[in-house]
Design a protein around this motif. Sequence first.
Motif, PDB file in Angstrom:
ATOM      1  N   THR A  43      32.621  -2.899 -46.503  1.00  0.00           N
ATOM      2  CA  THR A  43      33.880  -3.023 -45.761  1.00  0.00           C
ATOM      3  C   THR A  43      34.185  -1.723 -45.031  1.00  0.00           C
ATOM      4  O   THR A  43      34.601  -1.728 -43.869  1.00  0.00           O
TER       5      THR A  43
ATOM      6  N   GLU B  49      32.148  -1.446 -41.947  1.00  0.00           N
ATOM      7  CA  GLU B  49      32.688  -2.345 -40.917  1.00  0.00           C
ATOM      8  C   GLU B  49      33.892  -1.699 -40.231  1.00  0.00           C
ATOM      9  O   GLU B  49      34.041  -1.793 -39.005  1.00  0.00           O
ATOM     10  N   LEU B  50      34.740  -1.040 -40.987  1.00  0.00           N
ATOM     11  CA  LEU B  50      35.885  -0.331 -40.415  1.00  0.00           C
ATOM     12  C   LEU B  50      35.415   0.789 -39.479  1.00  0.00           C
ATOM     13  O   LEU B  50      36.000   1.013 -38.419  1.00  0.00           O
TER      14      LEU B  50
ATOM     15  N   LYS C 189      32.455   0.830 -37.915  1.00  0.00           N
ATOM     16  CA  LYS C 189      31.785   0.180 -36.776  1.00  0.00           C
ATOM     17  C   LYS C 189      32.791  -0.319 -35.734  1.00  0.00           C
ATOM     18  O   LYS C 189      32.564  -0.190 -34.528  1.00  0.00           O
ATOM     19  N   THR C 190      33.910  -0.857 -36.190  1.00  0.00           N
ATOM     20  CA  THR C 190      34.909  -1.397 -35.265  1.00  0.00           C
ATOM     21  C   THR C 190      35.827  -0.310 -34.693  1.00  0.00           C
ATOM     22  O   THR C 190      36.622  -0.593 -33.802  1.00  0.00           O
ATOM     23  N   GLY C 191      35.732   0.900 -35.244  1.00  0.00           N
ATOM     24  CA  GLY C 191      36.583   1.984 -34.764  1.00  0.00           C
ATOM     25  C   GLY C 191      37.947   2.033 -35.422  1.00  0.00           C
ATOM     26  O   GLY C 191      38.793   2.835 -35.045  1.00  0.00           O
ATOM     27  N   ALA C 192      38.175   1.180 -36.414  1.00  0.00           N
ATOM     28  CA  ALA C 192      39.463   1.184 -37.107  1.00  0.00           C
ATOM     29  C   ALA C 192      39.643   2.467 -37.926  1.00  0.00           C
ATOM     30  O   ALA C 192      40.768   2.894 -38.175  1.00  0.00           O
TER      31      ALA C 192
ATOM     32  N   ARG D  46      38.060   6.481 -38.057  1.00  0.00           N
ATOM     33  CA  ARG D  46      37.246   7.469 -37.347  1.00  0.00           C
ATOM     34  C   ARG D  46      36.387   8.273 -38.318  1.00  0.00           C
ATOM     35  O   ARG D  46      36.799   8.531 -39.451  1.00  0.00           O
TER      36      ARG D  46
END
Length: 67
Positions: free
Chosen positions: A34, A37-38, A40-43, A45
């Motif tokens: 998880t 994934e955070l 990867k999505t840029g949520a 840094r």
Amino acid sequence: MSQSHDSDSGYVPFDKQSFTPAQTADILGVCESTLFELLKTGALRSFKVGRARRITGAAIDSFRAEG
């Protein structure tokens, strides 16, 4: 007379520290997949030191504030 400073005591504030992905996953209470994934999505840094990825305490605080 010498003044005492935070740097003299070795204390580093949370937002100035950097953490591994495993440490960050523990701090946020999520699994490592998880966390990636955070990232990867840029949520959340991060930055790299050589091949190692690190997440700052400031980035964690910012993610918590937005979430």
